[in-house]
Design a protein around this motif. Structure first.
Motif, PDB file in Angstrom:
ATOM      1  N   ILE A 133      90.296  76.243  19.131  1.00  0.00           N
ATOM      2  CA  ILE A 133      90.262  77.220  18.048  1.00  0.00           C
ATOM      3  C   ILE A 133      91.645  77.862  17.987  1.00  0.00           C
ATOM      4  CG2 ILE A 133      89.245  79.396  17.256  1.00  0.00           C
ATOM      5  CD1 ILE A 133      87.334  76.992  17.085  1.00  0.00           C
ATOM      6  N   PHE A 134      92.223  77.911  16.788  1.00  0.00           N
ATOM      7  CA  PHE A 134      93.534  78.519  16.565  1.00  0.00           C
ATOM      8  C   PHE A 134      93.352  79.853  15.853  1.00  0.00           C
ATOM      9  CE2 PHE A 134      93.977  73.922  16.574  1.00  0.00           C
ATOM     10  CZ  PHE A 134      95.029  73.716  17.442  1.00  0.00           C
ATOM     11  N   SER A 135      94.376  80.683  15.905  1.00  0.00           N
ATOM     12  CA  SER A 135      94.290  81.992  15.241  1.00  0.00           C
ATOM     13  C   SER A 135      94.071  81.843  13.735  1.00  0.00           C
ATOM     14  CB  SER A 135      95.542  82.827  15.522  1.00  0.00           C
ATOM     15  OG  SER A 135      96.697  82.135  15.104  1.00  0.00           O
ATOM     16  N   TRP A 136      94.520  80.738  13.165  1.00  0.00           N
ATOM     17  CA  TRP A 136      94.354  80.518  11.724  1.00  0.00           C
ATOM     18  C   TRP A 136      93.052  79.801  11.375  1.00  0.00           C
ATOM     19  CZ3 TRP A 136      94.001  75.323  11.484  1.00  0.00           C
ATOM     20  CH2 TRP A 136      94.728  74.569  12.423  1.00  0.00           C
ATOM     21  N   THR A 137      92.249  79.435  12.368  1.00  0.00           N
ATOM     22  CA  THR A 137      90.972  78.767  12.101  1.00  0.00           C
ATOM     23  C   THR A 137      90.037  79.747  11.406  1.00  0.00           C
ATOM     24  OG1 THR A 137      91.235  77.416  14.100  1.00  0.00           O
ATOM     25  CG2 THR A 137      89.029  77.533  13.159  1.00  0.00           C
ATOM     26  N   ASN A 138      89.467  79.326  10.279  1.00  0.00           N
ATOM     27  CA  ASN A 138      88.606  80.242   9.515  1.00  0.00           C
ATOM     28  C   ASN A 138      87.125  80.052   9.842  1.00  0.00           C
ATOM     29  OD1 ASN A 138      88.291  77.756   8.281  1.00  0.00           O
ATOM     30  ND2 ASN A 138      88.319  78.552   6.204  1.00  0.00           N
ATOM     31  N   VAL A 139      86.838  79.867  11.115  1.00  0.00           N
ATOM     32  CA  VAL A 139      85.469  79.712  11.595  1.00  0.00           C
ATOM     33  C   VAL A 139      85.188  80.856  12.558  1.00  0.00           C
ATOM     34  CG1 VAL A 139      83.890  78.207  12.865  1.00  0.00           C
ATOM     35  CG2 VAL A 139      85.641  77.197  11.390  1.00  0.00           C
ATOM     36  N   ASP A 140      84.001  81.432  12.460  1.00  0.00           N
ATOM     37  CA  ASP A 140      83.608  82.517  13.356  1.00  0.00           C
ATOM     38  C   ASP A 140      83.187  81.916  14.700  1.00  0.00           C
ATOM     39  OD1 ASP A 140      82.827  84.986  14.393  1.00  0.00           O
ATOM     40  OD2 ASP A 140      80.824  84.843  13.507  1.00  0.00           O
ATOM     41  N   GLU A 169      82.806  82.684  18.894  1.00  0.00           N
ATOM     42  CA  GLU A 169      82.778  83.691  19.951  1.00  0.00           C
ATOM     43  C   GLU A 169      82.512  83.006  21.286  1.00  0.00           C
ATOM     44  OE1 GLU A 169      80.214  87.577  21.353  1.00  0.00           O
ATOM     45  OE2 GLU A 169      79.948  86.822  19.315  1.00  0.00           O
ATOM     46  N   PHE A 170      83.396  83.258  22.227  1.00  0.00           N
ATOM     47  CA  PHE A 170      83.243  82.739  23.580  1.00  0.00           C
ATOM     48  C   PHE A 170      82.643  83.850  24.448  1.00  0.00           C
ATOM     49  CE2 PHE A 170      86.587  80.272  21.636  1.00  0.00           C
ATOM     50  CZ  PHE A 170      86.332  78.977  22.050  1.00  0.00           C
ATOM     51  N   ALA A 171      82.514  83.591  25.736  1.00  0.00           N
ATOM     52  CA  ALA A 171      81.964  84.568  26.676  1.00  0.00           C
ATOM     53  C   ALA A 171      82.689  85.901  26.590  1.00  0.00           C
ATOM     54  CB  ALA A 171      82.068  84.011  28.094  1.00  0.00           C
ATOM     55  N   LYS A 172      81.946  86.959  26.801  1.00  0.00           N
ATOM     56  CA  LYS A 172      82.476  88.329  26.840  1.00  0.00           C
ATOM     57  C   LYS A 172      83.209  88.713  25.553  1.00  0.00           C
ATOM     58  CE  LYS A 172      81.425  88.900  31.241  1.00  0.00           C
ATOM     59  NZ  LYS A 172      80.430  89.819  31.686  1.00  0.00           N
ATOM     60  N   GLY A 173      82.948  87.994  24.458  1.00  0.00           N
ATOM     61  CA  GLY A 173      83.589  88.313  23.189  1.00  0.00           C
ATOM     62  C   GLY A 173      84.990  87.758  23.045  1.00  0.00           C
ATOM     63  N   LEU A 174      85.425  86.895  23.966  1.00  0.00           N
ATOM     64  CA  LEU A 174      86.751  86.293  23.869  1.00  0.00           C
ATOM     65  C   LEU A 174      86.893  85.604  22.520  1.00  0.00           C
ATOM     66  CD1 LEU A 174      89.459  85.406  25.184  1.00  0.00           C
ATOM     67  CD2 LEU A 174      88.250  83.375  26.013  1.00  0.00           C
ATOM     68  N   ALA A 175      87.970  85.938  21.805  1.00  0.00           N
ATOM     69  CA  ALA A 175      88.198  85.359  20.484  1.00  0.00           C
ATOM     70  C   ALA A 175      89.683  85.431  20.149  1.00  0.00           C
ATOM     71  CB  ALA A 175      87.386  86.117  19.428  1.00  0.00           C
ATOM     72  N   CYS A 176      90.087  84.617  19.204  1.00  0.00           N
ATOM     73  CA  CYS A 176      91.471  84.678  18.739  1.00  0.00           C
ATOM     74  C   CYS A 176      91.747  86.055  18.142  1.00  0.00           C
ATOM     75  CB  CYS A 176      91.738  83.588  17.700  1.00  0.00           C
ATOM     76  SG  CYS A 176      91.914  81.961  18.439  1.00  0.00           S
ATOM     77  N   GLY A 177      92.966  86.525  18.343  1.00  0.00           N
ATOM     78  CA  GLY A 177      93.360  87.838  17.846  1.00  0.00           C
ATOM     79  C   GLY A 177      93.166  88.950  18.858  1.00  0.00           C
ATOM     80  N   MET A 178      92.422  88.679  19.941  1.00  0.00           N
ATOM     81  CA  MET A 178      92.179  89.683  20.970  1.00  0.00           C
ATOM     82  C   MET A 178      93.484  89.998  21.706  1.00  0.00           C
ATOM     83  SD  MET A 178      89.475  89.398  24.153  1.00  0.00           S
ATOM     84  CE  MET A 178      88.003  89.943  23.313  1.00  0.00           C
ATOM     85  N   ALA A 179      93.700  91.263  22.018  1.00  0.00           N
ATOM     86  CA  ALA A 179      94.908  91.688  22.729  1.00  0.00           C
ATOM     87  C   ALA A 179      94.896  91.160  24.162  1.00  0.00           C
ATOM     88  CB  ALA A 179      94.999  93.213  22.744  1.00  0.00           C
TER      89      ALA A 179
END
Length: 189
Positions: free
Chosen positions: A109-116, A118-128
């Motif tokens: 999954i890339f930051s530009w991927t337009n698919v929702d 969600e990985f464990a603990k809410g890990l997602a692209c864009g997270m600090a």
């Protein structure tokens, strides 16, 4: 026709988890567009949920290598204007199979991927990066489980249940202190 992994241990593993199971790194469950999948997952599970397969990224355009070999055959999954790229298609048995009989063994999954996603603990692209560090601290990881190399993290979780799966890998790449890319992959014995 429903294709399942041709081994009792894997079939029972696919059947024993429930939609209510929590997203954790260890159980390899990921939520994609509101649906939970446990990786590896039969490709038909994605098709059942409206995804189509694009084999243009698959070197052979029709078959995948057996699960014990290097996974370098990729497909893309599309659903309307959404796309998941660099999806590893692997054979569920010790011979080659058609792509539509394969399993999904990993994806990026890339930051530009337009698919929702969600990985464990809410890990997602864009997270600090600081948020990622905090959620990984909560996991109480052994020393070798998390490796950091500059703006790249790799979380490696060994399987202890005697299955064909050796380990699951999460690769997290940062850009400007935010998650830019996440790769989830299972590796086999």
């Amino acid at each position: 026709q429903v294709i399942v992994w041709d081994e009792p241990s894997t079939l029972s593993e696919e059947e024993k988890w429930n939609e209510s199971d929590a997203l954790t790194f260890a159980n390899r469950i990921v939520k994609i567009d509101g649906v939970k999948y446990k990786i590896p997952c039969a490709l038909y599970r994605f098709i059942e949920n409206g995804w189509s397969v694009d084999i243009s990224g698959n070197n052979n355009h029709s078959i995948v290598y057996v699960a014990t070999e290097q996974m370098d055959n990729f497909v893309s999954l599309t659903k309307g204007d959404k796309e998941i790229k660099i999806v590893s298609a692997v054979s569920p048995i010790d011979t080659q199979v058609m792509v539509d009989e394969s399993f999904i063994g990993g994806f990026t999954i890339f930051s530009w991927t337009n698919v929702d996603v969600e990985f464990a603990k809410g890990l997602a692209c864009g997270m600090a990066k600081e948020e990622v560090d905090n959620l990984l601290k909560e996991e109480k990881l052994d020393g070798n489980m998390l490796q950091k190399d500059g703006d790249n993290y790799q979380l490696t979780l060994e399987e202890k249940n005697g299955s064909k799966i050796k380990e699951s890998i999460y690769q997290i790449k940062f850009k400007e202190d935010k998650v830019d890319q996440i790769r989830m992959e299972v590796r086999y014995q």
